[in-house]
Design a protein around this motif. Structure first.
Motif, PDB file in Angstrom:
ATOM      1  N   LEU A 188       0.826  -1.204   0.000  1.00  0.00           N
ATOM      2  CA  LEU A 188       0.000   0.000   0.000  1.00  0.00           C
ATOM      3  C   LEU A 188       0.864   1.259   0.000  1.00  0.00           C
ATOM      4  O   LEU A 188       0.570   2.231  -0.714  1.00  0.00           O
ATOM      5  CB  LEU A 188      -0.929  -0.010   1.215  1.00  0.00           C
ATOM      6  CG  LEU A 188      -1.878   1.181   1.353  1.00  0.00           C
ATOM      7  CD1 LEU A 188      -2.820   1.264   0.155  1.00  0.00           C
ATOM      8  CD2 LEU A 188      -2.664   1.082   2.657  1.00  0.00           C
ATOM      9  N   CYS A 189       1.935   1.261   0.783  1.00  0.00           N
ATOM     10  CA  CYS A 189       2.815   2.430   0.828  1.00  0.00           C
ATOM     11  C   CYS A 189       3.509   2.640  -0.515  1.00  0.00           C
ATOM     12  O   CYS A 189       3.674   3.789  -0.958  1.00  0.00           O
ATOM     13  CB  CYS A 189       3.850   2.258   1.941  1.00  0.00           C
ATOM     14  SG  CYS A 189       3.177   2.371   3.615  1.00  0.00           S
ATOM     15  N   ALA A 190       3.908   1.559  -1.177  1.00  0.00           N
ATOM     16  CA  ALA A 190       4.587   1.693  -2.471  1.00  0.00           C
ATOM     17  C   ALA A 190       3.627   2.197  -3.544  1.00  0.00           C
ATOM     18  O   ALA A 190       3.983   3.064  -4.355  1.00  0.00           O
ATOM     19  CB  ALA A 190       5.190   0.355  -2.877  1.00  0.00           C
ATOM     20  N   ILE A 191       2.386   1.664  -3.575  1.00  0.00           N
ATOM     21  CA  ILE A 191       1.393   2.147  -4.547  1.00  0.00           C
ATOM     22  C   ILE A 191       1.076   3.615  -4.312  1.00  0.00           C
ATOM     23  O   ILE A 191       1.044   4.427  -5.248  1.00  0.00           O
ATOM     24  CB  ILE A 191       0.104   1.300  -4.458  1.00  0.00           C
ATOM     25  CG1 ILE A 191       0.334  -0.096  -5.002  1.00  0.00           C
ATOM     26  CG2 ILE A 191      -1.031   1.957  -5.233  1.00  0.00           C
ATOM     27  CD1 ILE A 191      -0.871  -1.008  -4.899  1.00  0.00           C
ATOM     28  N   ALA A 221       3.763  10.522  -6.635  1.00  0.00           N
ATOM     29  CA  ALA A 221       4.816  10.990  -7.541  1.00  0.00           C
ATOM     30  C   ALA A 221       4.242  11.365  -8.900  1.00  0.00           C
ATOM     31  O   ALA A 221       4.646  12.373  -9.504  1.00  0.00           O
ATOM     32  CB  ALA A 221       5.884   9.905  -7.692  1.00  0.00           C
ATOM     33  N   GLN A 222       3.306  10.576  -9.395  1.00  0.00           N
ATOM     34  CA  GLN A 222       2.686  10.908 -10.676  1.00  0.00           C
ATOM     35  C   GLN A 222       1.869  12.191 -10.591  1.00  0.00           C
ATOM     36  O   GLN A 222       1.905  13.023 -11.505  1.00  0.00           O
ATOM     37  CB  GLN A 222       1.787   9.748 -11.129  1.00  0.00           C
ATOM     38  CG  GLN A 222       2.539   8.479 -11.508  1.00  0.00           C
ATOM     39  CD  GLN A 222       1.634   7.450 -12.139  1.00  0.00           C
ATOM     40  OE1 GLN A 222       0.930   7.731 -13.110  1.00  0.00           O
ATOM     41  NE2 GLN A 222       1.632   6.233 -11.597  1.00  0.00           N
ATOM     42  N   MET A 276      -2.004   3.386 -13.973  1.00  0.00           N
ATOM     43  CA  MET A 276      -2.275   2.372 -12.959  1.00  0.00           C
ATOM     44  C   MET A 276      -1.353   1.170 -13.087  1.00  0.00           C
ATOM     45  O   MET A 276      -1.033   0.514 -12.096  1.00  0.00           O
ATOM     46  CB  MET A 276      -3.740   1.935 -13.045  1.00  0.00           C
ATOM     47  CG  MET A 276      -4.738   3.045 -12.713  1.00  0.00           C
ATOM     48  SD  MET A 276      -4.363   3.876 -11.137  1.00  0.00           S
ATOM     49  CE  MET A 276      -4.497   2.518  -9.978  1.00  0.00           C
ATOM     50  N   HIS A 277      -0.926   0.869 -14.312  1.00  0.00           N
ATOM     51  CA  HIS A 277       0.037  -0.229 -14.485  1.00  0.00           C
ATOM     52  C   HIS A 277       1.321   0.071 -13.727  1.00  0.00           C
ATOM     53  O   HIS A 277       1.888  -0.791 -13.050  1.00  0.00           O
ATOM     54  CB  HIS A 277       0.328  -0.430 -15.972  1.00  0.00           C
ATOM     55  CG  HIS A 277       1.396  -1.457 -16.241  1.00  0.00           C
ATOM     56  ND1 HIS A 277       2.736  -1.124 -16.347  1.00  0.00           N
ATOM     57  CD2 HIS A 277       1.324  -2.810 -16.396  1.00  0.00           C
ATOM     58  CE1 HIS A 277       3.438  -2.218 -16.567  1.00  0.00           C
ATOM     59  NE2 HIS A 277       2.603  -3.250 -16.603  1.00  0.00           N
ATOM     60  N   ARG A 278       1.785   1.300 -13.839  1.00  0.00           N
ATOM     61  CA  ARG A 278       3.007   1.697 -13.128  1.00  0.00           C
ATOM     62  C   ARG A 278       2.797   1.652 -11.617  1.00  0.00           C
ATOM     63  O   ARG A 278       3.656   1.173 -10.873  1.00  0.00           O
ATOM     64  CB  ARG A 278       3.411   3.096 -13.592  1.00  0.00           C
ATOM     65  CG  ARG A 278       4.542   3.715 -12.798  1.00  0.00           C
ATOM     66  CD  ARG A 278       4.905   5.086 -13.333  1.00  0.00           C
ATOM     67  NE  ARG A 278       5.321   5.962 -12.258  1.00  0.00           N
ATOM     68  CZ  ARG A 278       5.730   7.212 -12.422  1.00  0.00           C
ATOM     69  NH1 ARG A 278       5.750   7.739 -13.638  1.00  0.00           N
ATOM     70  NH2 ARG A 278       6.096   7.939 -11.387  1.00  0.00           N
ATOM     71  N   ALA A 279       1.656   2.169 -11.132  1.00  0.00           N
ATOM     72  CA  ALA A 279       1.398   2.200  -9.692  1.00  0.00           C
ATOM     73  C   ALA A 279       1.269   0.787  -9.114  1.00  0.00           C
ATOM     74  O   ALA A 279       1.831   0.477  -8.059  1.00  0.00           O
ATOM     75  CB  ALA A 279       0.139   3.006  -9.402  1.00  0.00           C
ATOM     76  N   ILE A 280       0.535  -0.073  -9.820  1.00  0.00           N
ATOM     77  CA  ILE A 280       0.357  -1.457  -9.332  1.00  0.00           C
ATOM     78  C   ILE A 280       1.685  -2.202  -9.367  1.00  0.00           C
ATOM     79  O   ILE A 280       2.006  -2.977  -8.449  1.00  0.00           O
ATOM     80  CB  ILE A 280      -0.714  -2.175 -10.162  1.00  0.00           C
ATOM     81  CG1 ILE A 280      -2.089  -1.536  -9.906  1.00  0.00           C
ATOM     82  CG2 ILE A 280      -0.756  -3.655  -9.830  1.00  0.00           C
ATOM     83  CD1 ILE A 280      -3.189  -2.072 -10.803  1.00  0.00           C
ATOM     84  N   ARG A 303      12.066  -0.530 -13.865  1.00  0.00           N
ATOM     85  CA  ARG A 303      12.340  -0.282 -15.276  1.00  0.00           C
ATOM     86  C   ARG A 303      11.914  -1.480 -16.139  1.00  0.00           C
ATOM     87  O   ARG A 303      11.397  -1.301 -17.246  1.00  0.00           O
ATOM     88  CB  ARG A 303      13.830   0.013 -15.492  1.00  0.00           C
ATOM     89  CG  ARG A 303      14.325   1.314 -14.914  1.00  0.00           C
ATOM     90  CD  ARG A 303      13.447   2.493 -15.234  1.00  0.00           C
ATOM     91  NE  ARG A 303      13.106   2.558 -16.641  1.00  0.00           N
ATOM     92  CZ  ARG A 303      12.051   3.192 -17.129  1.00  0.00           C
ATOM     93  NH1 ARG A 303      11.208   3.797 -16.310  1.00  0.00           N
ATOM     94  NH2 ARG A 303      11.816   3.217 -18.427  1.00  0.00           N
ATOM     95  N   ILE A 304      12.127  -2.697 -15.656  1.00  0.00           N
ATOM     96  CA  ILE A 304      11.672  -3.871 -16.402  1.00  0.00           C
ATOM     97  C   ILE A 304      10.152  -3.889 -16.468  1.00  0.00           C
ATOM     98  O   ILE A 304       9.556  -4.209 -17.506  1.00  0.00           O
ATOM     99  CB  ILE A 304      12.227  -5.155 -15.759  1.00  0.00           C
ATOM    100  CG1 ILE A 304      13.743  -5.228 -15.967  1.00  0.00           C
ATOM    101  CG2 ILE A 304      11.558  -6.396 -16.357  1.00  0.00           C
ATOM    102  CD1 ILE A 304      14.401  -6.404 -15.287  1.00  0.00           C
ATOM    103  N   ALA A 305       9.493  -3.531 -15.366  1.00  0.00           N
ATOM    104  CA  ALA A 305       8.025  -3.461 -15.369  1.00  0.00           C
ATOM    105  C   ALA A 305       7.529  -2.395 -16.337  1.00  0.00           C
ATOM    106  O   ALA A 305       6.425  -2.509 -16.879  1.00  0.00           O
ATOM    107  CB  ALA A 305       7.511  -3.166 -13.958  1.00  0.00           C
TER     108      ALA A 305
END
Length: 244
Positions: free
Chosen positions: A19-22, A28-29, A41-45, A110-112
């Motif tokens: 939750l903290c990372a999302i 940041a966005q 949302m792809h980046r956040a998830i 970066r891979i994600a």
């Protein structure tokens, strides 16, 4: 090094870390100018999954063993030996574990985002020194507070709360001013904007140069080839006397 209690703590720490990372990536966005409707949302998830795994599993194991090596009674601010051991503990945490986690976090993000492993490595190499400097400006003080004020069972979640702030910074660092080749996982790709031609051996270069010179009565350097090995094709139209 591993026990059922540690495994239970790992599972229990996953939700807070994720939750903290999302939340950190979403903030940041938004700070970069995106509205809630425009969030990636792809980046956040992806950031949440990466953060939950790294923080929930790996950091839990690291802190478990670090607290065994330097237990709570050895650290504090009541005496010089306690302050010394506290400095050793936070120094090891930032210098070693912080570097490992930052590396894994940046490469995984970066891979994600679609980078190849090679491109993710190049992006990591360009930004890791700045991230490491920022690491020592934030985490030693925060870690000293956690190690002295928070019970050991809750330290991972406390670091997860600090990880929210750190995730905002990492999201900026891992996604701003970097080059993406969008080649996907485990595929080699060149950075965008870089044009790569097919390599020629020395003998092949000499043969191609002689063929072009004899046919067009010109230097081969003035006639760019298309990168194919074998029969050369000029990239400019031939004059009428050479047309069949």
């Amino acid at each position: 090094f591993f026990s059922t209690t540690m495994a239970s703590n790992m599972i229990g720490n996953l939700p807070v870390a994720g939750l903290c990372a999302i939340s950190g990536d979403a903030v940041a966005q938004m700070l970069s100018g995106k509205g809630i409707q425009q969030l990636n949302m792809h980046r956040a998830i992806s950031a949440g999954l990466i953060g939950s795994v790294l923080q929930g599993f790996l950091t839990t194991g690291w802190l478990w063993n670090l607290n065994l090596a330097i237990p709570r009674p050895m650290i504090g601010i009541d005496s010089f030996p306690q302050v010394g051991w506290l400095a050793v503990k936070v120094g090891m945490d930032s210098a070693f574990w912080g570097s490992v986690m930052n590396t894994m976090n940046v490469v995984a993000r970066r891979i994600a985002a679609g980078d190849s492993v090679v491109q993710a490595y190049h992006n990591w190499r360009e930004i890791i020194l700045g991230i490491t400097r920022a690491e020592f400006k934030f985490w030693p003080a925060f870690g000293a507070m956690v190690y002295t004020c928070v019970p050991e069972a809750q330290q991972v979640n406390a670091f997860g709360v600090g990880g929210f702030i750190w995730s905002v910074y990492l999201s900026f660092a891992a996604n701003t001013g970097v080059t993406s080749n969008a080649k996907g996982l485990f595929r080699y790709g060149k950075p965008t904007g870089v044009r790569m031609s097919a390599p020629l051996h020395v003998e092949q270069n000499q043969v191609v140069g002689r063929l072009v010179t004899m046919r067009f009565d010109d230097k081969s350097s003035a006639l760019p080839l298309h990168g194919a090995i074998g029969r050369p094709r000029a990239s400019r139209p031939c004059s009428s006397k050479f047309r069949v």
